[in-house]
Motif scaffolding. Structure first.
Motif, PDB file in Angstrom:
ATOM      1  N   VAL A 102       0.857  -1.183   0.000  1.00 48.75           N
ATOM      2  CA  VAL A 102       0.000   0.000   0.000  1.00 48.75           C
ATOM      3  C   VAL A 102       0.892   1.230   0.000  1.00 48.75           C
ATOM      4  CG1 VAL A 102      -1.796   1.284   1.222  1.00 48.75           C
ATOM      5  CG2 VAL A 102      -1.819  -1.210   1.249  1.00 48.75           C
ATOM      6  N   GLN A 103       0.636   2.150  -0.932  1.00 52.15           N
ATOM      7  CA  GLN A 103       1.402   3.394  -0.995  1.00 52.15           C
ATOM      8  C   GLN A 103       0.668   4.558  -0.328  1.00 52.15           C
ATOM      9  OE1 GLN A 103       1.097   1.422  -3.985  1.00 52.15           O
ATOM     10  NE2 GLN A 103       3.038   0.536  -3.338  1.00 52.15           N
ATOM     11  N   ALA A 104      -0.641   4.608  -0.475  1.00 51.60           N
ATOM     12  CA  ALA A 104      -1.383   5.747   0.057  1.00 51.60           C
ATOM     13  C   ALA A 104      -2.857   5.415   0.190  1.00 51.60           C
ATOM     14  CB  ALA A 104      -1.206   6.969  -0.853  1.00 51.60           C
ATOM     15  N   LEU A 105      -3.557   6.206   1.000  1.00 50.19           N
ATOM     16  CA  LEU A 105      -5.007   6.160   1.100  1.00 50.19           C
ATOM     17  C   LEU A 105      -5.571   7.401   0.430  1.00 50.19           C
ATOM     18  CD1 LEU A 105      -5.516   5.118   4.831  1.00 50.19           C
ATOM     19  CD2 LEU A 105      -5.667   3.647   2.820  1.00 50.19           C
ATOM     20  N   MET A 106      -6.733   7.264  -0.154  1.00 50.56           N
ATOM     21  CA  MET A 106      -7.389   8.375  -0.811  1.00 50.56           C
ATOM     22  C   MET A 106      -8.661   8.732  -0.058  1.00 50.56           C
ATOM     23  SD  MET A 106      -6.734   7.149  -4.754  1.00 50.56           S
ATOM     24  CE  MET A 106      -6.799   5.403  -4.328  1.00 50.56           C
ATOM     25  N   LEU A 107      -8.699   9.953   0.490  1.00 47.82           N
ATOM     26  CA  LEU A 107      -9.834  10.449   1.244  1.00 47.82           C
ATOM     27  C   LEU A 107     -10.450  11.644   0.507  1.00 47.82           C
ATOM     28  CD1 LEU A 107      -8.266  10.547   4.849  1.00 47.82           C
ATOM     29  CD2 LEU A 107      -9.399   8.623   3.728  1.00 47.82           C
ATOM     30  N   THR A 143     -15.310  15.554   8.309  1.00 49.83           N
ATOM     31  CA  THR A 143     -15.802  14.241   7.901  1.00 49.83           C
ATOM     32  C   THR A 143     -15.203  13.902   6.543  1.00 49.83           C
ATOM     33  OG1 THR A 143     -17.861  14.569   9.105  1.00 49.83           O
ATOM     34  CG2 THR A 143     -17.854  12.858   7.423  1.00 49.83           C
ATOM     35  N   TYR A 144     -14.743  12.661   6.394  1.00 44.04           N
ATOM     36  CA  TYR A 144     -14.059  12.230   5.179  1.00 44.04           C
ATOM     37  C   TYR A 144     -14.694  10.948   4.655  1.00 44.04           C
ATOM     38  CZ  TYR A 144     -10.345  15.438   6.610  1.00 44.04           C
ATOM     39  OH  TYR A 144      -9.630  16.554   6.978  1.00 44.04           O
ATOM     40  N   ARG A 145     -14.730  10.847   3.340  1.00 42.56           N
ATOM     41  CA  ARG A 145     -15.141   9.594   2.710  1.00 42.56           C
ATOM     42  C   ARG A 145     -13.899   8.793   2.357  1.00 42.56           C
ATOM     43  NH1 ARG A 145     -15.844   8.175  -2.595  1.00 42.56           N
ATOM     44  NH2 ARG A 145     -15.677  10.364  -3.271  1.00 42.56           N
ATOM     45  N   LEU A 146     -13.927   7.499   2.689  1.00 44.81           N
ATOM     46  CA  LEU A 146     -12.801   6.615   2.422  1.00 44.81           C
ATOM     47  C   LEU A 146     -12.918   6.123   0.979  1.00 44.81           C
ATOM     48  CD1 LEU A 146     -10.337   5.256   3.741  1.00 44.81           C
ATOM     49  CD2 LEU A 146     -11.857   3.395   4.442  1.00 44.81           C
ATOM     50  N   ALA A 147     -12.219   6.800   0.070  1.00 43.70           N
ATOM     51  CA  ALA A 147     -12.427   6.552  -1.360  1.00 43.70           C
ATOM     52  C   ALA A 147     -11.719   5.310  -1.859  1.00 43.70           C
ATOM     53  CB  ALA A 147     -11.966   7.770  -2.166  1.00 43.70           C
ATOM     54  N   GLY A 148     -10.537   4.996  -1.327  1.00 41.46           N
ATOM     55  CA  GLY A 148      -9.820   3.821  -1.813  1.00 41.46           C
ATOM     56  C   GLY A 148      -8.375   3.833  -1.368  1.00 41.46           C
ATOM     57  N   ALA A 149      -7.644   2.834  -1.831  1.00 40.23           N
ATOM     58  CA  ALA A 149      -6.228   2.716  -1.505  1.00 40.23           C
ATOM     59  C   ALA A 149      -5.422   2.668  -2.792  1.00 40.23           C
ATOM     60  CB  ALA A 149      -5.971   1.458  -0.674  1.00 40.23           C
ATOM     61  N   TRP A 150      -4.300   3.312  -2.778  1.00 43.27           N
ATOM     62  CA  TRP A 150      -3.348   3.231  -3.879  1.00 43.27           C
ATOM     63  C   TRP A 150      -2.396   2.100  -3.541  1.00 43.27           C
ATOM     64  CZ3 TRP A 150       0.861   7.454  -5.065  1.00 43.27           C
ATOM     65  CH2 TRP A 150       1.556   7.080  -6.218  1.00 43.27           C
ATOM     66  N   SER A 151      -2.589   0.964  -4.199  1.00 45.33           N
ATOM     67  CA  SER A 151      -1.810  -0.226  -3.872  1.00 45.33           C
ATOM     68  C   SER A 151      -1.603  -1.057  -5.132  1.00 45.33           C
ATOM     69  CB  SER A 151      -2.511  -1.054  -2.796  1.00 45.33           C
ATOM     70  OG  SER A 151      -3.642  -1.725  -3.335  1.00 45.33           O
ATOM     71  N   ASN A 152      -0.953  -2.202  -4.977  1.00 42.03           N
ATOM     72  CA  ASN A 152      -0.704  -3.075  -6.123  1.00 42.03           C
ATOM     73  C   ASN A 152      -1.833  -4.079  -6.337  1.00 42.03           C
ATOM     74  OD1 ASN A 152      -0.210  -4.647  -3.891  1.00 42.03           O
ATOM     75  ND2 ASN A 152       1.696  -5.527  -4.645  1.00 42.03           N
ATOM     76  N   GLY A 153      -2.983  -3.818  -5.781  1.00 41.88           N
ATOM     77  CA  GLY A 153      -4.149  -4.671  -5.964  1.00 41.88           C
ATOM     78  C   GLY A 153      -5.410  -3.877  -5.718  1.00 41.88           C
ATOM     79  N   GLU A 154      -6.544  -4.518  -5.828  1.00 44.43           N
ATOM     80  CA  GLU A 154      -7.817  -3.848  -5.625  1.00 44.43           C
ATOM     81  C   GLU A 154      -8.002  -3.478  -4.156  1.00 44.43           C
ATOM     82  OE1 GLU A 154     -10.869  -6.013  -8.584  1.00 44.43           O
ATOM     83  OE2 GLU A 154      -9.805  -7.364  -7.236  1.00 44.43           O
ATOM     84  N   SER A 155      -8.651  -2.343  -3.918  1.00 46.61           N
ATOM     85  CA  SER A 155      -8.915  -1.915  -2.538  1.00 46.61           C
ATOM     86  C   SER A 155      -9.745  -2.941  -1.787  1.00 46.61           C
ATOM     87  CB  SER A 155      -9.640  -0.553  -2.537  1.00 46.61           C
ATOM     88  OG  SER A 155      -8.827   0.453  -3.078  1.00 46.61           O
TER      89      SER A 155
END
Length: 587
Positions: free
Chosen positions: A487-492, A516-528
């Motif tokens: 995992v490289q980063a989280l996207m909020l 308040t933040y929406r948890l949009a996804g993860a920047w990684s080498n696979g699906e969130s």
């Protein structure tokens, strides 16, 4: 949360800003919530968290750790409908779904004997990891079981003696450190037993004396969940066992619920539970549910027409009206995969499919084979599914995979045989290791392999060998090249639409503006979706919201979705942002 102090010299906030401050200071709404771990695997684990109207202790209740103990998981399932007046209730109604769908005590190993240490061999070990995690949030634990016969401290007959488990409250010891288990149990039994009718079915206190050297139960119970809760988490833990030798399922569930409510009150949690109509639980899993296969309803007498290469997917199953929920499953004869949880490819004719509801056979699906018959399979084209998606491998080819992926070896294209496909270094069946790994769900976890079978493939990659070992067919090999999940980063996305990229650094603190933040996804080498996000110990769904208030620090964690292995954690802190701003002004 530290309150904001206003003084006479404090500047006035604009009305909109003041409203935002008040919203952030309010406690979060406390409805019940539920989450399914391992949702796209063969072993889904549903956990409910019910929050009370008033604060109080947290008690965890679990059923279904062994699939042939029906009353336990029906009682726990019924508890999910409760309203909590005081405290918090964590409920795991069906701890071992594969064993329930087979109505057996265990599939690979007894899940209730996997809590003495962290393991990685079978799916049961991943379930144990989640269950132990939730115990860490609880102040007490109640385990719902169904045992044989009737426990009695003295021998009466073959069904009522010290070696039986039914109609008992089981504790590991009378007192552990400052936890008076026997006092808790005896207090409840004094209130419960006068109401039990007939009197022969009253509950007895069963102390297994797990920590005594002369106890016949010491070796097995030291690995059990109640012992783990007591010793590893330091909380009161006990089991309520009704008897398998009582035929009245409705009666057993109701008595188990009465006992559970009394223990909940003892531990400080108060609930309201609507009364079920008479005979309600006797209707459990009594008829075949409606099926929807490959996008269309399948009538009971209608055959499922298949030809070579067809994909079969069970899209939906109708619910049971007016009856306790039963989990339907679809199995091929002799097959181990629940086809309601994974698509499969028709590679040779089937004798039909069996519909089960919580392990009870409730119908058949006739299969009509159309088109060409499989002939030889000499080309050795391997058919497999990675995370539910179909893939083909020719002999000698490799497939890139990531640790935590799920793989099902379906067979060899065009082969009329029952193919033997052996994943080297992993055992998917207990007992005799015959090398047959086809038709089983394999979760790729390095710790689950015998390490000498993992071949270096450059960097942190390892190569897994799959051997075709079918008698009368050419021996051929295929490969999986497995790399770690990263995992490289989280996207909020903040409430005002601003995007925040949060670099993933295990153990670090990230300064985040209150909001308040929406948890949009993860920047990684696979699906969130292959990751499970956790906030302050509780799971989040991708796309859900999280909140960081003033002077608040939230612990954010990522775990592997298919193994619940931790991948690290970070702290999200508005206070850190304030300190960062102060340091900037100072310098």
């Amino acid at each position: 949360m530290t309150p904001i102090r206003c003084t006479a010299s404090s500047p006035r906030l604009p009305a909109a800003a003041l409203l935002l401050v008040l919203i952030l200071l309010l406690p979060a709404a406390a409805p019940g919530s539920s989450h399914v771990f391992f949702e796209d695997t063969q072993y889904p684990l549903e956990v409910h968290v019910l929050r009370g109207r008033q604060p109080g202790p947290t008690v965890m209740v679990q059923g279904g750790i062994q699939g042939d103990e029906v009353a336990g998981y029906l009682a726990a399932q019924r508890l999910t409908e409760a309203e909590v007046e005081r405290g918090r209730l964590i409920i795991v109604p069906r701890a071992n779904a594969p064993s329930i769908s087979r109505r057996t005590r265990q599939v690979n190993v007894d899940l209730n004997r996997r809590f003495d240490r962290d393991r990685s061999r079978f799916y049961e070990d991943r379930l144990a990891r989640v269950i132990s995690h939730y115990l860490g949030m609880a102040d007490a634990f109640i385990h719902l079981h169904e045992g044989s016969g009737f426990y009695s401290p003295t021998y009466v007959n073959h069904l009522r003696n010290p070696r039986r488990w039914g109609q008992s409250v089981i504790i590991d010891t009378a007192s552990y450190r400052s936890i008076p288990l026997a006092d808790y149990a005896e207090g409840v039994l004094k209130r419960l037993n006068p109401q039990v009718d007939p009197a022969d079915y009253r509950f007895a206190l069963f102390n297994t004396r797990t920590f005594d050297d002369d106890s016949p139960y010491s070796q097995s119970m030291s690995k059990s969940l109640t012992c783990h809760a007591l010793t590893a988490h330091g909380i009161p833990a006990l089991a309520i066992e009704v008897s398998k030798n009582i035929d009245r399922l409705d009666w057993k569930v109701r008595e188990q619920l009465k006992a559970t409510r009394l223990f909940l009150e003892t531990f400080g949690v108060h609930i309201e539970l609507p009364e079920a109509p008479p005979g309600h639980f006797d209707k459990h899993a009594g008829s075949r549910p409606g099926l929807r296969v490959n996008g269309r309803p399948l009538e009971p007498d209608e055959p499922l027409r298949l030809s070579l290469g067809d994909t079969v997917r069970l899209d939906a199953i109708s619910s049971y009206a007016g009856a306790p929920r039963a989990e339907p499953a679809l199995f091929a004869p002799g097959g181990e995969l629940d086809l309601s949880r994974t698509p499969f490819t028709a590679l040779r004719p089937l004798d039909g499919l069996e519909v089960r509801a919580d392990g009870r056979s409730v119908g058949k699906v006739k299969v009509d084979w159309t088109g060409e018959e499989p002939r030889d399979g000499e080309d050795g084209l391997l058919v497999l599914r990675r995370n539910g998606r179909q893939r083909f491998l020719a002999p000698g080819q490799s497939l890139d995979v990531i640790e935590g992926d799920r793989v099902v070896l379906e067979g060899v294209w065009g082969s009329p045989r029952e193919e033997v496909l052996n994943v080297k270094g992993i055992v998917t069946s207990t007992g005799t290791n015959h090398g047959q790994d086809a038709g089983k769900e394999i979760v790729l976890e390095k710790r689950a392999f015998i390490q000498r079978y993992l071949e270096p493939a450059g960097g942190e990659r390892v190569r897994v060998r799959i051997a075709r070992e079918t008698e009368g067919a050419p021996r051929q090999e295929y490969f999986l090249e497995m790399r770690p999940r990263e995992v490289q980063a989280l996207m909020l996305v903040r409430h005002d639409g601003e995007h925040v990229l949060l670099p993933w650094r295990d153990g670090s603190t990230f300064p985040l503006a209150p909001g308040t933040y929406r948890l949009a996804g993860a920047w990684s080498n696979g699906e969130s979706i292959r990751l499970t996000p956790m906030l302050d110990g509780l799971p989040l769904d991708w796309g859900s919201t999280l909140r960081v208030g003033f002077d608040e620090v939230r612990r954010f964690e990522l775990r592997q979705a298919s193994t619940f292995r931790p991948m690290g954690s970070m702290r999200l802190s508005a206070a850190a942002l304030a300190m960062l701003g102060e340091a900037t002004r100072t310098h």
